[in-house]
Design an enzyme around this catalytic site. Structure first.
Site, PDB file in Angstrom:
ATOM      1  N   ASP A 189     -23.135 -31.065 -46.461  1.00 27.66           N
ATOM      2  CA  ASP A 189     -22.275 -31.154 -45.282  1.00 27.66           C
ATOM      3  C   ASP A 189     -22.896 -31.995 -44.404  1.00 27.66           C
ATOM      4  O   ASP A 189     -24.063 -32.253 -44.140  1.00 27.66           O
ATOM      5  CB  ASP A 189     -22.219 -29.892 -44.662  1.00 27.66           C
ATOM      6  CG  ASP A 189     -21.037 -29.321 -43.757  1.00 27.66           C
ATOM      7  OD1 ASP A 189     -20.065 -28.835 -44.247  1.00 27.66           O
ATOM      8  OD2 ASP A 189     -20.876 -30.025 -42.878  1.00 27.66           O
ATOM      9  N   THR A 213      -7.454 -27.093 -49.464  1.00 31.90           N
ATOM     10  CA  THR A 213      -6.254 -26.789 -49.482  1.00 31.90           C
ATOM     11  C   THR A 213      -5.399 -27.973 -48.977  1.00 31.90           C
ATOM     12  O   THR A 213      -5.695 -28.167 -48.020  1.00 31.90           O
ATOM     13  CB  THR A 213      -5.708 -25.554 -48.882  1.00 31.90           C
ATOM     14  OG1 THR A 213      -6.226 -24.422 -49.356  1.00 31.90           O
ATOM     15  CG2 THR A 213      -4.239 -25.212 -48.829  1.00 31.90           C
ATOM     16  N   GLU A 258     -10.882 -14.128 -47.126  1.00 30.29           N
ATOM     17  CA  GLU A 258     -12.093 -14.071 -46.338  1.00 30.29           C
ATOM     18  C   GLU A 258     -12.271 -12.580 -46.330  1.00 30.29           C
ATOM     19  O   GLU A 258     -11.272 -11.683 -46.199  1.00 30.29           O
ATOM     20  CB  GLU A 258     -11.763 -14.508 -44.881  1.00 30.29           C
ATOM     21  CG  GLU A 258     -11.565 -15.913 -44.700  1.00 30.29           C
ATOM     22  CD  GLU A 258     -11.592 -16.579 -43.076  1.00 30.29           C
ATOM     23  OE1 GLU A 258     -11.789 -15.807 -42.581  1.00 30.29           O
ATOM     24  OE2 GLU A 258     -10.966 -17.586 -43.114  1.00 30.29           O
ATOM     25  N   CYS A 267      -5.384 -19.675 -42.922  1.00 29.38           N
ATOM     26  CA  CYS A 267      -4.747 -20.075 -44.215  1.00 29.38           C
ATOM     27  C   CYS A 267      -3.185 -19.900 -44.059  1.00 29.38           C
ATOM     28  O   CYS A 267      -2.669 -21.004 -44.037  1.00 29.38           O
ATOM     29  CB  CYS A 267      -5.262 -19.227 -45.595  1.00 29.38           C
ATOM     30  SG  CYS A 267      -6.750 -19.808 -45.939  1.00 29.38           S
ATOM     31  N   LYS A 308      -1.386 -21.955 -41.179  1.00 32.06           N
ATOM     32  CA  LYS A 308      -1.376 -23.538 -41.599  1.00 32.06           C
ATOM     33  C   LYS A 308      -0.818 -24.011 -42.987  1.00 32.06           C
ATOM     34  O   LYS A 308      -0.170 -24.719 -42.723  1.00 32.06           O
ATOM     35  CB  LYS A 308      -3.018 -23.622 -41.430  1.00 32.06           C
ATOM     36  CG  LYS A 308      -3.469 -25.010 -41.998  1.00 32.06           C
ATOM     37  CD  LYS A 308      -5.019 -25.010 -41.773  1.00 32.06           C
ATOM     38  CE  LYS A 308      -5.825 -24.697 -42.963  1.00 32.06           C
ATOM     39  NZ  LYS A 308      -5.976 -25.691 -43.912  1.00 32.06           N
TER      40      LYS A 308
HETATM   41  C1  UDX Z   1      -5.405 -15.806 -47.640  1.00 33.12           C
HETATM   42  C2  UDX Z   1      -4.789 -15.691 -49.195  1.00 33.12           C
HETATM   43  O1  UDX Z   1      -4.953 -14.465 -49.502  1.00 33.12           O
HETATM   44  C3  UDX Z   1      -5.835 -16.252 -50.185  1.00 33.12           C
HETATM   45  O2  UDX Z   1      -5.290 -16.435 -51.555  1.00 33.12           O
HETATM   46  C4  UDX Z   1      -5.880 -17.852 -49.725  1.00 33.12           C
HETATM   47  O3  UDX Z   1      -6.517 -18.678 -50.500  1.00 33.12           O
HETATM   48  C5  UDX Z   1      -6.368 -18.106 -48.362  1.00 33.12           C
HETATM   49  O4  UDX Z   1      -5.451 -17.244 -47.393  1.00 33.12           O
HETATM   50  P1  UDX Z   1      -6.935 -14.848 -46.149  1.00 33.12           P
HETATM   51  O5  UDX Z   1      -6.423 -15.662 -45.075  1.00 33.12           O
HETATM   52  O6  UDX Z   1      -8.514 -14.583 -46.346  1.00 33.12           O
HETATM   53  O7  UDX Z   1      -6.469 -15.015 -47.353  1.00 33.12           O
HETATM   54  O8  UDX Z   1      -6.471 -13.187 -45.727  1.00 33.12           O
HETATM   55  P2  UDX Z   1      -5.499 -12.189 -46.515  1.00 33.12           P
HETATM   56  O9  UDX Z   1      -6.172 -11.068 -47.022  1.00 33.12           O
HETATM   57  O10 UDX Z   1      -4.393 -12.962 -47.613  1.00 33.12           O
HETATM   58  O11 UDX Z   1      -4.407 -11.873 -44.994  1.00 33.12           O
HETATM   59  C6  UDX Z   1      -3.808 -12.813 -44.331  1.00 33.12           C
HETATM   60  C7  UDX Z   1      -3.264 -12.109 -43.270  1.00 33.12           C
HETATM   61  O12 UDX Z   1      -2.071 -11.287 -43.442  1.00 33.12           O
HETATM   62  C8  UDX Z   1      -3.976 -11.440 -42.343  1.00 33.12           C
HETATM   63  O13 UDX Z   1      -3.540 -11.416 -41.053  1.00 33.12           O
HETATM   64  C9  UDX Z   1      -3.867  -9.812 -42.535  1.00 33.12           C
HETATM   65  O14 UDX Z   1      -4.065  -8.985 -41.662  1.00 33.12           O
HETATM   66  C10 UDX Z   1      -2.298  -9.949 -42.977  1.00 33.12           C
HETATM   67  N1  UDX Z   1      -1.608  -8.938 -43.785  1.00 33.12           N
HETATM   68  C11 UDX Z   1      -1.975  -9.139 -45.057  1.00 33.12           C
HETATM   69  C12 UDX Z   1      -0.692  -8.080 -43.231  1.00 33.12           C
HETATM   70  O15 UDX Z   1      -0.252  -8.166 -42.190  1.00 33.12           O
HETATM   71  N2  UDX Z   1      -0.196  -7.446 -44.316  1.00 33.12           N
HETATM   72  C13 UDX Z   1      -0.361  -7.126 -45.499  1.00 33.12           C
HETATM   73  O16 UDX Z   1       0.207  -6.315 -46.197  1.00 33.12           O
HETATM   74  C14 UDX Z   1      -1.472  -8.038 -45.978  1.00 33.12           C
END
Ligand code: UDX
Length: 429
Positions: free
Chosen positions: A30, A121, A155, A260, A263
């Site tokens: 990095d 991504t 995450e 994620c 964006k």
């Molecule tokens: C996401 C994708 O799951 C992952 O595969 C990708 O590559 C990166 O983006 P992440 O952003 O870490 O991962 O979180 P994720 O667990 O997917 O949750 C995303 C958001 O959705 C969170 O704010 C979570 O609270 C919300 N969420 C998730 C809901 O509101 N309801 C749900 O049923 C599931």
């Protein structure tokens, strides 16, 4: 295999540590020297369960090293993963200048055949741009291939997701690249989906868009549940048990956040637009997600009448549990809306307060969760941390001015809370 991973963010670090864990020799590089120094000292710049242990283990056995020296990293690896940041520009497009800069450096430093793997991504067709860039700056005509290997790491469970993937998506242009990628991931014994470059890139866009759509779908149903007195938890269970639908990502609440989904969705809508397709469905997914937050604030307002000088306790700030990440967290929009109406905010989060402090200067942060209850007119739960389930709600009630709970993540049982004497407000219940 000798691998370099360029970029030590969430994705780069997890990828580096896990590739080392499954037996490869990994150099993680990095250009942020403070970050690399932190990592060399055995500290982590982010909170991610399990990552610290894997890094310590792989560093101590010599499988993983950290450096700012990209030249050395490229010279000493056959496979170079590009995992640098692609932050959103104001237009919604991701900023790909870091990806281009790294592609140019790889072109400049590679001394023999290299496989360049796109891990960040990025918009569909970026792999093609990486190929073109490396061709242009590759003055010694060194042979190389480009592959696309999107990540699906959540995450908070990124290490688990890396080591136990549902599938590994690999976009390649020839057998040589395919064989190398298969060798890298063989120890995981996971299903591999091998495609062309553009299809692999699209799988990533479509997966995240579909998951965001599921969340907005269930949130839209929750709005209707509220109108007719139905319970969203029952409805979600009822539809989720159909295997064709599946029960995951059907938790209604205050919407999705994080670095994620918001964006990636914006970027995908924009890419589609540029390719001549107006992705109206995804624009609506975004709108429903915004509605989920404004409806929640309106509900709090309808319960407390005026918000001016009312004290609102907030439990949970990160965009989801088990992370300290505040990027695009729904809590930020909700708290700012409450502050703009004159409410006083006292907040607690098990991990994210340090990051939250930087973006929510008007909030009073409490070292203990119970403290948000002091003289509060209402407590709002904005992130479903498990530890909140174990709180002594009886004691919390006594510390509040009025016992009202607005549960933005539907994590508490309405009956249980009502029996304790709380006024309970959920989402779609
Ligand atoms: C996401 C994708 O799951 C992952 O595969 C990708 O590559 C990166 O983006 P992440 O952003 O870490 O991962 O979180 P994720 O667990 O997917 O949750 C995303 C958001 O959705 C969170 O704010 C979570 O609270 C919300 N969420 C998730 C809901 O509101 N309801 C749900 O049923 C599931």
């Amino acid at each position: 295999m000798d691998i370099s991973v360029i970029g030590a963010g969430y994705v780069g670090l997890t990828t580096s540590a896990c590739l080392a864990k499954i037996g490869h020799r990994v150099i993680c590089v990095d250009n942020d020297s403070a970050k690399i120094e932190t990592l060399i000292r055995g500290k982590l710049p982010i909170y991610e369960p399990g990552l610290k242990e894997i890094i310590a283990e792989t560093v101590s056995c010599g499988k993983l090293t950290f450096t700012t020296d990209i030249k050395r990293a490229i010279e000493n690896s056959i496979v170079c993963f590009i995992a640098v940041g692609t932050p959103p520009l104001e237009t919604g497009e991701p900023d790909l200048t870091n990806v281009e800069a790294v592609a140019r450096q790889i072109a400049g430093w590679m001394s023999g055949y290299r496989l360049i793997v796109e891990k960040s991504t990025v918009p569909v067709q970026t792999a093609k741009w990486i190929r073109t860039t490396v061709e242009r700056y590759n003055r010694n005509q060194v042979d190389f291939d480009v592959a696309c290997n999107p990540e699906f790491l959540r995450e908070g469970s990124a290490v688990y997701d890396f080591l136990h993937p549902d599938r590994i998506v690999i976009g390649v242009e020839n057998e040589r690249a395919r064989n190398l990628m298969e060798d890298i991931y063989r120890p995981l014994n996971a299903p591999l989906i091998i495609t062309d470059l553009a299809s692999a890139e699209l799988i990533k866009h479509a997966s995240n868009a579909f998951l965001a759509m599921k969340i907005s779908f269930i949130n839209a149903i929750s709005f209707i549940c509220e109108a007719v007195g139905a319970d969203i938890a029952e409805v979600a269970k009822g539809i989720g048990m159909d295997h064709r639908i599946g029960c995951q990502f059907l938790n209604a609440g205050i919407g999705y956040g994080g670095f994620c989904f918001p964006k990636d969705l914006k970027a995908f809508i924009r890419i589609a637009h540029e390719l001549g397709y107006d992705f109206r469905l995804l624009r609506e997914v975004e709108k429903i997600n915004e509605d989920a937050k404004t409806r929640f604030v309106r509900k709090i307002k309808n319960t407390l009448w005026n918000l001016k000088d009312k004290t609102i306790g907030i439990l949970g700030l990160s965009f989801k549990p088990n992370t300290d990440d505040m990027r695009f967290a729904p809590s930020v929009d909700i708290i700012n809306a409450l502050l703009s109406e004159g409410a006083l905010i006292r907040a607690y989060d098990p991990q994210a307060m340090e990051n939250a402090r930087k973006i929510l200067p008007k909030v009073e942060f409490c070292p203990e969760p119970e403290m948000v209850a002091d003289n509060a007119d209402l407590i709002a739960i904005l992130t479903e941390w498990d530890s909140f389930l174990k709180l002594d709600w009886e004691k919390i009630k006594k510390r509040m001015r009025i016992p009202i709970i607005a549960d933005g993540r539907n994590m508490l049982e309405r009956k249980f809370m009502e029996n304790l004497g709380f006024i309970y407000i959920g989402v779609g219940r």
